[in-house]
Motif scaffolding. Structure first.
Motif, mmCIF file in Angstrom:
data_model
loop_
_atom_site.group_PDB
_atom_site.id
_atom_site.type_symbol
_atom_site.label_atom_id
_atom_site.label_comp_id
_atom_site.label_asym_id
_atom_site.label_seq_id
_atom_site.Cartn_x
_atom_site.Cartn_y
_atom_site.Cartn_z
ATOM 1 N N VAL A 51 0.837 -1.190 0.000
ATOM 2 C CA VAL A 51 0.000 0.000 0.000
ATOM 3 C C VAL A 51 0.874 1.243 0.000
ATOM 4 C CG1 VAL A 51 -1.896 -1.157 1.200
ATOM 5 C CG2 VAL A 51 -0.184 0.090 2.531
ATOM 6 N N TYR A 52 0.307 2.338 -0.519
ATOM 7 C CA TYR A 52 0.991 3.626 -0.504
ATOM 8 C C TYR A 52 0.441 4.494 0.609
ATOM 9 C CZ TYR A 52 3.885 3.357 -4.675
ATOM 10 O OH TYR A 52 4.876 3.035 -5.569
ATOM 11 N N GLY A 53 1.328 5.270 1.207
ATOM 12 C CA GLY A 53 0.931 6.283 2.176
ATOM 13 C C GLY A 53 1.111 7.646 1.539
ATOM 14 N N VAL A 54 2.070 8.436 2.048
ATOM 15 C CA VAL A 54 2.394 9.693 1.384
ATOM 16 C C VAL A 54 2.924 9.359 -0.003
ATOM 17 C CG1 VAL A 54 2.860 10.905 3.547
ATOM 18 C CG2 VAL A 54 4.728 9.727 2.380
ATOM 19 N N ASP A 55 2.865 10.320 -0.900
ATOM 20 C CA ASP A 55 3.208 10.070 -2.300
ATOM 21 C C ASP A 55 4.569 9.386 -2.452
ATOM 22 O OD1 ASP A 55 1.000 11.798 -2.416
ATOM 23 O OD2 ASP A 55 1.650 12.609 -4.340
ATOM 24 N N MET A 56 4.585 8.319 -3.239
ATOM 25 C CA MET A 56 5.773 7.595 -3.682
ATOM 26 C C MET A 56 6.385 6.669 -2.638
ATOM 27 S SD MET A 56 5.792 8.503 -6.786
ATOM 28 C CE MET A 56 7.286 7.624 -7.280
ATOM 29 N N TRP A 57 5.854 6.641 -1.427
ATOM 30 C CA TRP A 57 6.402 5.774 -0.384
ATOM 31 C C TRP A 57 5.388 4.690 -0.020
ATOM 32 C CZ3 TRP A 57 11.401 5.891 0.821
ATOM 33 C CH2 TRP A 57 12.120 7.049 0.509
ATOM 34 N N SER A 58 5.802 3.428 -0.151
ATOM 35 C CA SER A 58 4.893 2.317 0.088
ATOM 36 C C SER A 58 5.449 1.398 1.174
ATOM 37 C CB SER A 58 4.680 1.520 -1.200
ATOM 38 O OG SER A 58 5.901 0.912 -1.622
ATOM 39 N N PHE A 59 4.580 0.514 1.667
ATOM 40 C CA PHE A 59 5.001 -0.498 2.631
ATOM 41 C C PHE A 59 4.070 -1.692 2.508
ATOM 42 C CE2 PHE A 59 2.120 2.473 4.548
ATOM 43 C CZ PHE A 59 1.402 1.836 5.544
ATOM 44 N N SER A 60 4.519 -2.858 2.994
ATOM 45 C CA SER A 60 3.748 -4.077 2.743
ATOM 46 C C SER A 60 3.703 -5.034 3.923
ATOM 47 C CB SER A 60 4.336 -4.825 1.536
ATOM 48 O OG SER A 60 5.689 -5.167 1.764
ATOM 49 N N LYS A 61 4.347 -4.715 5.011
ATOM 50 C CA LYS A 61 4.390 -5.622 6.151
ATOM 51 C C LYS A 61 3.093 -5.547 6.948
ATOM 52 C CE LYS A 61 7.407 -6.862 10.031
ATOM 53 N NZ LYS A 61 8.626 -6.487 10.791
ATOM 54 N N SER A 62 2.615 -6.682 7.443
ATOM 55 C CA SER A 62 1.354 -6.712 8.187
ATOM 56 C C SER A 62 1.474 -5.985 9.522
ATOM 57 C CB SER A 62 0.913 -8.158 8.427
ATOM 58 O OG SER A 62 1.859 -8.851 9.203
#
Length: 268
Positions: A51-62
């Motif tokens: 998923v993306y949060g602020v523009d261009m920065w994503s994360f995927s860990k539960s």
């Protein structure tokens, strides 16, 4: 990993102290985390997809989150950004400020140095590049810079308008205004309008709907609407298919259609 609280210490490793007011172009986009077009104050991930949060920065860990703060973000997630492939054999320097402590790491043409700390990791996926910042539990990240060469420049916050323009090549949150256009194939009604992206996007974006309204009539479900955006540039006419048969006497055809949308071609 080497931790620095001031740039005199950085000079001892990189043999350079930049003159006052001199900086370099940050190869990362939205390194200050100041552009947040999705507008949420906090983002969460359940681990099922990136998923993306602020523009261009994503994360995927539960069970992780990204919270927007006054001077950056607070997160317990390994956050990442993909960028263009680095030049082979050329040295780069990644710099990030976590809880007001500066961290640096040298990157050489597609590899990352092998320290015991993994606060900054450099990874390669399918001929494109990804930088990953992994905080130790929950920490505040104020900025991330990536420079070509072994010079550590003093961080200079990017002008917000420039940062927004760089982000809008990959993500644009906007509004589509459509006017009644006519029947298509004798059944489905169409609206027509202009898709005005502020800048040319890097590819044809994926469109998702935030809200769909017909003034004086009501809201429409996203399942009832199809916005045909076949362009990545400014000003091309787009059609909206309501996806349902509407009698010509229906109130729907007497008012404009307003769609709040998110256009994204952010790399995952």
């Amino acid at each position: 990993m080497i931790y620095y609280n001031n740039y005199l210490a950085v000079m001892k490793k990189y043999h350079f102290l930049n003159p006052k007011g001199v900086t370099a172009h940050n190869l990362l986009i939205n390194g200050d985390f100041q552009v947040n077009q999705r507008g949420q104050s906090s983002y969460t991930c359940d681990g099922t997809k990136r998923v993306y949060g602020v523009d261009m920065w994503s994360f995927s860990k539960s069970n992780t989150f990204m919270k927007v703060t006054e001077n950056g973000i607070e997160t317990n997630a390994p956050i990442s950004q993909m960028f263009e492939k680095l030049k082979s054999g050329v040295k780069y320097t990644a710099v990030c400020n976590i809880d007001n402590v500066i961290h640096t790491k040298s990157i050489v043409g597609g590899t990352y140095d092998t320290g015991t700390s993994q606060t900054i990791m450099y990874l390669t996926f399918n001929d494109v590049e990804r930088i990953v910042i992994t905080p130790n539990d929950t920490q505040k990240i104020n900025y991330v810079d990536l420079f070509e060469g072994e010079v550590v420049y003093k961080h200079q916050k990017e002008d917000c308008a420039i940062a927004s323009t760089r982000c809008q090549k990959f993500l644009y949150v906007g509004t589509f205004y459509g006017m009644p256009y006519g029947y298509q194939s004798g059944t489905k009604y169409h609206y027509q309008g202009v898709t005005n992206f502020p800048v040319k996007m890097v590819s044809v974006p994926l469109i998702t709907f935030a809200a769909i309204n017909v003034p004086n009539v009501g809201s429409l479900s996203a399942s009832k609407v199809s916005l045909d955006v076949g362009n990545d540039y400014l000003g091309k006419t787009s059609l909206v298919d309501l996806g349902i048969t509407i009698p010509s006497s229906s109130d729907y055809i007497h008012f404009p259609l307003i769609i709040d949308f998110i256009a994204s071609c952010e790399p995952l």
